[in-house]
Design a protein around this motif. Structure first.
Motif, mmCIF file in Angstrom:
data_model
loop_
_atom_site.group_PDB
_atom_site.id
_atom_site.type_symbol
_atom_site.label_atom_id
_atom_site.label_comp_id
_atom_site.label_asym_id
_atom_site.label_seq_id
_atom_site.Cartn_x
_atom_site.Cartn_y
_atom_site.Cartn_z
ATOM 1 N N GLU A 69 0.764 -1.265 -0.146
ATOM 2 C CA GLU A 69 0.101 -0.058 0.021
ATOM 3 C C GLU A 69 0.861 1.195 0.075
ATOM 4 N N THR A 97 -10.708 -7.087 0.281
ATOM 5 C CA THR A 97 -9.495 -8.190 0.517
ATOM 6 C C THR A 97 -10.398 -9.456 0.119
ATOM 7 N N TYR A 136 2.951 0.263 13.198
ATOM 8 C CA TYR A 136 2.079 -0.307 12.467
ATOM 9 C C TYR A 136 1.270 0.406 11.882
HETATM 10 C C1 LIG Z 1 -5.214 -2.503 7.737
HETATM 11 C C2 LIG Z 1 -4.610 -3.785 6.735
HETATM 12 O O1 LIG Z 1 -5.060 -3.666 5.578
HETATM 13 C C3 LIG Z 1 -5.994 -2.770 4.937
HETATM 14 C C4 LIG Z 1 -7.258 -3.038 4.915
HETATM 15 C C5 LIG Z 1 -7.835 -3.766 3.747
HETATM 16 C C6 LIG Z 1 -9.098 -4.498 4.101
HETATM 17 O O2 LIG Z 1 -9.916 -4.671 5.114
HETATM 18 O O3 LIG Z 1 -9.447 -5.001 3.004
HETATM 19 C C7 LIG Z 1 -7.259 -4.238 2.789
HETATM 20 C C8 LIG Z 1 -5.771 -3.301 2.682
HETATM 21 C C9 LIG Z 1 -5.222 -2.267 3.632
HETATM 22 O O4 LIG Z 1 -5.454 -1.073 3.239
HETATM 23 C C10 LIG Z 1 -3.419 -4.614 7.118
HETATM 24 O O5 LIG Z 1 -3.335 -5.565 6.326
HETATM 25 O O6 LIG Z 1 -3.365 -4.728 8.345
#
Ligand SMILES: C=C(O[C@@H]1C=C(C(=O)O)C=C[C@H]1O)C(=O)O
Ligand SMILES: [Mg+2]
Length: 463
Positions: free
Chosen positions: A269, A287, A399
């Motif tokens: 990202e 995701t 983080y």
């Molecule tokens: C927060 C995280 O990922 C984030 C949350 C996502 C989601 O909820 O679909 C996808 C990518 C990132 O923007 C992580 O990997 O810890």
């Protein structure tokens, strides 16, 4: 083997000593030399003999790597004005700095690497005692690999009382140490214990968040959880970074060492990239796992593309980033719909935002306006950060914060530090979060975070 013979290095150092004496303050001199391509992990390993304050950065495209050794200057700041304070330190420091560089390649010369904690109000308590709210380091030595070429930057801080011959001799000795071919560890110690931190409580927090969202308390919140691993020996950073570089395509590989501890990750990202005023930011939210077969992978990708919950999660990010970028740029381009962004273990919805940064703005200005996006905090931004502060049981530290680099020509790139781990001797904390919206299901979000832990688990003795 160095290709450049820095002409008149004695004169360069001598002039800097004279200037330091006249102005009664230290002078920064940066010297760039071209060299045979060098293994970045070898350079990183050799660098620990000079200083255990090291930095590693590889671009998501995999064709640009920087390894910083030691510190010519480290700038820190904290509190709600930390971005502005760091920008001011950077500007002040660059005044009067002198660079000797025949090549002008990005990521060489006066470059700072580092990052910011997610929440400046969350003090750097355990386990983040070694990582301040914001820290940018100009390394004493910087290896920059760009395609098949390598460059070595040496950054000197020259004091009025320095002796020219002593500086040049010390420089030669340290370069000899850096180029020494010493075998570094190729494996990670054995994992002896693995503990999820309060998974059931985390799921209840997700459930509570969906109810609060339905009540209109907020629209989206990203909730993260922690996995703690113990090894049978101290974890060295070289084998971890090498394995991440070989397995995590389409991801920035990073490591920041502080007091012998490492914050390391492979994040897909980008927060913002700036090169010659051309700005790119990335909306990455939504995701689903990769399929075991090509057919299953395609089916899962289509499921993600047309799933209302994931599209809503994603759209919140697109709207916020577009608005933030429009406030400091022109010629803003945002595609109407996301595309799939494939990674080793999972796939995301992805929308790039491109623009031309308005004159007078810097990369740090852009980072300040974007962080945290709804992909890492939620919506509304302030309300979601307060919600995280109150409901999350872990200390996020760096983080999900911005990490990256910038040079003295207002170029640079920052990503958000997800798919990451804090490594402390024979222990590691791994972090993963997910966007919670009103239709989120706690068990499904738990499983989504389990997939997000895989990149780091896979190189820390896991699968
Ligand atoms: C927060 C995280 O990922 C984030 C949350 C996502 C989601 O909820 O679909 C996808 C990518 C990132 O923007 C992580 O990997 O810890
Ligand atoms: Mg999600």
């Amino acid at each position: 083997m160095l290709h450049t013979k820095v002409p008149h290095i004695e004169e360069i150092i001598g002039d800097a000593i004279k200037k330091a004496q006249q102005q009664e303050k230290p002078q920064m001199v940066s010297v760039v030399e071209r060299m045979d391509q060098m293994d970045p992990f070898q350079f990183l390993y050799a660098g620990q003999s000079i200083d255990r304050h090291r930095h590693f950065w590889r671009s998501a495209e995999g064709n640009f790597t920087m390894v910083g050794i030691g510190s010519a200057r480290t700038m820190r700041s904290s509190g709600s004005y930390r971005f502005t304070e760091l920008q001011q330190s950077w500007n002040t420091f660059l005044e009067g700095a002198v660079t000797y560089d025949e090549y002008g390649e990005k990521g060489t010369g006066i470059v700072a690497l580092g990052g910011f904690s997610f929440d400046p109000e969350q003090k750097n308590h355990h386990p983040w005692e070694s990582f301040p709210a914001s820290q940018l380091t100009i390394p004493a030595y910087l290896l920059t690999n760009k395609g098949s070429l390598s460059y070595l930057t040496s950054n000197f801080i020259i004091f009025p009382e320095d002796h020219q011959k002593q500086i040049i001799r010390n420089w030669g000795d340290q370069k000899e140490q850096l180029f020494m071919e010493k075998p570094y560890s190729s494996s990670v110690p054995v994992r002896v214990d693995e503990k999820e931190i309060e998974p059931e409580q985390w799921k209840q927090t997700v459930q509570q968040a969906t109810e609060d969202i339905k009540r209109g308390v907020l629209e989206k919140v990203v909730l993260a959880r922690e996995l703690r691993i113990t090894f049978d020996n101290t974890v060295e950073i070289e084998p971890v970074l090498k394995a991440l570089s070989e397995t995590q395509q389409n991801s920035y590989i990073f490591a920041f060492e502080s007091e012998g501890e490492y914050f390391v990750g492979a994040t897909p990202e980008r927060l913002a990239k700036l090169e010659n005023q051309q700005l790119i930011s990335t909306c990455l939210a939504g995701t689903i796992p990769r399929g075991d077969t090509e057919e299953e992978d395609k089916r899962l990708g289509m499921e993600l593309m047309y799933d209302p919950k994931n599209r809503q999660e994603h759209q919140f990010v697109v709207e916020m980033i577009k608005e933030a970028v429009e406030a400091c740029s022109h010629h803003v381009e945002v595609p109407d719909a996301p595309v799939l962004y494939p990674l080793r273990n999972l796939q995301h919805l992805y929308t790039p935002v491109k623009a031309v940064l308005d004159e007078g703005f810097t990369l740090i200005d852009v980072i300040e306006r974007l962080h945290p996006t709804p992909a890492l905090g939620g919506l509304p931004q302030k309300k979601s950060v307060e919600y995280i502060r109150y409901h999350e049981t872990l200390n996020r530290g760096w983080y999900a914060g911005p990490v990256g680099w910038l040079d003295d020509r207002n170029n640079g790139e920052f990503a958000v530090a997800i798919r990451s781990a804090l490594i402390q001797g024979d222990e590691a904390s791994l972090f993963a979060g997910c966007g919670v919206v009103e239709d989120s299901d706690p068990q499904a979000e738990y499983e989504e975070t389990a997939v997000k832990l895989k990149p780091m688990l896979s190189v820390l003795g896991g699968y």
